[in-house]
Motif scaffolding. Structure first.
Motif, mmCIF file in Angstrom:
data_model
loop_
_atom_site.group_PDB
_atom_site.id
_atom_site.type_symbol
_atom_site.label_atom_id
_atom_site.label_comp_id
_atom_site.label_asym_id
_atom_site.label_seq_id
_atom_site.Cartn_x
_atom_site.Cartn_y
_atom_site.Cartn_z
ATOM 1 N N HIS A 45 85.030 29.594 46.737
ATOM 2 C CA HIS A 45 85.540 29.393 45.378
ATOM 3 C C HIS A 45 86.577 28.271 45.397
ATOM 4 O O HIS A 45 87.735 28.491 45.759
ATOM 5 N N VAL A 46 86.151 27.078 44.997
ATOM 6 C CA VAL A 46 87.018 25.900 44.978
ATOM 7 C C VAL A 46 87.707 25.801 43.617
ATOM 8 O O VAL A 46 87.063 25.968 42.577
ATOM 9 N N VAL A 47 88.999 25.529 43.634
ATOM 10 C CA VAL A 47 89.735 25.304 42.389
ATOM 11 C C VAL A 47 90.340 23.909 42.421
ATOM 12 O O VAL A 47 91.037 23.555 43.379
ATOM 13 N N PHE A 48 90.054 23.128 41.399
ATOM 14 C CA PHE A 48 90.645 21.802 41.251
ATOM 15 C C PHE A 48 91.783 21.869 40.237
ATOM 16 O O PHE A 48 91.650 22.511 39.181
ATOM 17 N N LEU A 49 92.881 21.189 40.549
ATOM 18 C CA LEU A 49 94.011 21.031 39.625
ATOM 19 C C LEU A 49 94.187 19.534 39.415
ATOM 20 O O LEU A 49 94.533 18.814 40.356
ATOM 21 N N GLN A 63 91.421 33.820 42.788
ATOM 22 C CA GLN A 63 90.078 33.862 43.362
ATOM 23 C C GLN A 63 89.850 32.746 44.383
ATOM 24 O O GLN A 63 88.883 32.782 45.146
ATOM 25 N N SER A 64 90.746 31.785 44.426
ATOM 26 C CA SER A 64 90.521 30.571 45.202
ATOM 27 C C SER A 64 90.579 30.811 46.706
ATOM 28 O O SER A 64 91.356 31.630 47.192
ATOM 29 N N ASP A 65 89.744 30.081 47.445
ATOM 30 C CA ASP A 65 89.940 29.978 48.888
ATOM 31 C C ASP A 65 90.118 28.517 49.301
ATOM 32 O O ASP A 65 90.366 28.210 50.453
ATOM 33 N N LEU A 66 90.008 27.600 48.325
ATOM 34 C CA LEU A 66 90.292 26.184 48.540
ATOM 35 C C LEU A 66 90.805 25.589 47.238
ATOM 36 O O LEU A 66 90.178 25.750 46.190
ATOM 37 N N ILE A 67 91.940 24.923 47.315
ATOM 38 C CA ILE A 67 92.549 24.287 46.136
ATOM 39 C C ILE A 67 92.655 22.796 46.406
ATOM 40 O O ILE A 67 93.140 22.377 47.460
ATOM 41 N N ALA A 122 95.581 32.992 51.346
ATOM 42 C CA ALA A 122 94.739 32.461 52.426
ATOM 43 C C ALA A 122 94.083 31.133 52.054
ATOM 44 O O ALA A 122 93.411 30.520 52.894
ATOM 45 N N ALA A 123 94.253 30.686 50.841
ATOM 46 C CA ALA A 123 93.581 29.466 50.385
ATOM 47 C C ALA A 123 94.143 28.223 51.064
ATOM 48 O O ALA A 123 95.355 28.072 51.224
ATOM 49 N N LYS A 124 93.255 27.329 51.441
ATOM 50 C CA LYS A 124 93.666 26.019 51.935
ATOM 51 C C LYS A 124 94.005 25.136 50.735
ATOM 52 O O LYS A 124 93.404 25.271 49.670
ATOM 53 N N ILE A 125 94.966 24.229 50.918
ATOM 54 C CA ILE A 125 95.389 23.348 49.824
ATOM 55 C C ILE A 125 95.273 21.894 50.276
ATOM 56 O O ILE A 125 95.805 21.508 51.317
ATOM 57 N N TRP A 126 94.598 21.105 49.462
ATOM 58 C CA TRP A 126 94.475 19.666 49.695
ATOM 59 C C TRP A 126 94.984 18.919 48.472
ATOM 60 O O TRP A 126 94.929 19.431 47.339
ATOM 61 N N GLY A 140 103.292 22.417 52.507
ATOM 62 C CA GLY A 140 102.101 23.056 53.055
ATOM 63 C C GLY A 140 100.788 22.527 52.528
ATOM 64 O O GLY A 140 99.793 23.246 52.467
ATOM 65 N N ILE A 141 100.767 21.249 52.146
ATOM 66 C CA ILE A 141 99.567 20.643 51.572
ATOM 67 C C ILE A 141 98.998 19.603 52.527
ATOM 68 O O ILE A 141 99.728 18.771 53.072
ATOM 69 N N ASN A 142 97.691 19.643 52.748
ATOM 70 C CA ASN A 142 96.998 18.575 53.466
ATOM 71 C C ASN A 142 96.772 17.431 52.491
ATOM 72 O O ASN A 142 96.141 17.626 51.455
ATOM 73 N N GLU A 143 97.276 16.254 52.793
ATOM 74 C CA GLU A 143 97.245 15.169 51.820
ATOM 75 C C GLU A 143 96.406 13.977 52.284
ATOM 76 O O GLU A 143 96.454 13.581 53.446
ATOM 77 N N ILE A 144 95.652 13.442 51.355
ATOM 78 C CA ILE A 144 95.003 12.153 51.514
ATOM 79 C C ILE A 144 95.681 11.216 50.523
ATOM 80 O O ILE A 144 95.542 11.387 49.304
ATOM 81 N N ILE A 145 96.452 10.284 51.018
ATOM 82 C CA ILE A 145 97.183 9.369 50.149
ATOM 83 C C ILE A 145 96.279 8.190 49.816
ATOM 84 O O ILE A 145 95.882 7.417 50.691
#
Length: 247
Positions: free
Chosen positions: A32-36, A191-195, A217-221, A232-237
């Motif tokens: 369950h991917v969530v985009f913000l 519900q997210s497991d990836l944001i 437990a969700a990963k955050i990018w 705590g965010i994995n970032e792609i600049i």
């Protein structure tokens, strides 16, 4: 590994392809991917952002908190109407590859919570969109509460049927977020497991507070031109337009 890309308008950038590969893998593995998302997603569709040097708030005569307020809507409706029509409506704008990639992922296994009010995500075919601040194209009369077309609103801020003031159904400065929207947003985050955060400075509240309701437990990018304040965010600049087509 760092990859040199030449993108739209010959933009020469450096992107860490290992991070893109990892993000792509995380998307494939997620349930369950969530985009913000924020205004940076729509700039490549010709819609300016808000506070940059070329944004719609640059050089205006009064603070945006004044112009785009409920008081101005009712007390100076002509000023409100002129500003939104001249600066915020882009009815001919079309979705770009970022919208399209987000729509594809959301329709398969996710949801988008967006600050954008331009309806480009639904234009892109995204069936799982929550417009956190509303939608410029949901327009109604504040007196009789009847829906009004964009074409009619473009002509006059007064409703021809009853004389009431017409407005778009967006959250103005000083107004609260719809409680149903908040409840739905919290449910989606849990519900997210990836944001994946993209195209936003992520400093506007209560939108930025949504991370507090995520599944722990969700990963955050984040895919953004500048680093975000959250931890705590994995970032792609970089520019999302150079990243999303590769996901």
């Amino acid at each position: 590994m760092v990859l040199e890309l030449t993108g739209i308008e010959s933009r020469k950038i450096m992107i860490d392809t290992s991070k893109i590969t990892t993000l792509k893998h995380d998307i494939e593995e997620a349930k369950h991917v969530v985009f913000l998302t924020g205004a940076g997603i729509s700039t490549h569709s010709g819609i300016p952002d808000y506070r940059s040097k070329t944004g719609i708030y640059n050089g205006i005569s009064e603070p945006p908190e004044t112009i785009l307020s409920e008081d101005t809507l009712y007390q100076r409706p002509e000023l409100f109407h002129n500003f939104v029509m001249q600066n915020m409506y882009f009815p001919d704008a079309q979705p770009n590859p970022i919208h399209e990639k987000i729509a594809k992922i959301c329709n398969e296994k996710g949801y988008l919570i967006t600050q954008n009010i331009d309806r480009l995500d639904t234009k892109a075919g995204n069936q799982h969109v929550l417009e956190f601040h509303g939608n410029l194209y949901e327009i109604y009369c504040t007196k009789c509460h009847q829906p009004v077309s964009y074409e009619a609103y473009a002509q006059d801020f007064r409703h021809q049927d009853c004389g009431g003031i017409i407005r778009p159904k967006v959250v103005l400065y000083g107004e609260a977020i719809n409680p149903e929207t908040l409840t739905k947003s919290v449910e989606i985050m849990r519900q997210s497991d990836l944001i994946i955060i993209a195209g936003t400075s992520f400093v506007v509240y209560p939108f930025a507070q949504l991370l507090a309701y995520r599944n722990p437990a969700a990963k955050i990018w984040a895919v953004n031109k500048t680093p975000l304040p959250a931890q705590g965010i994995n970032e792609i600049i970089g520019d999302a337009l150079d990243v999303f087509p590769n996901l």
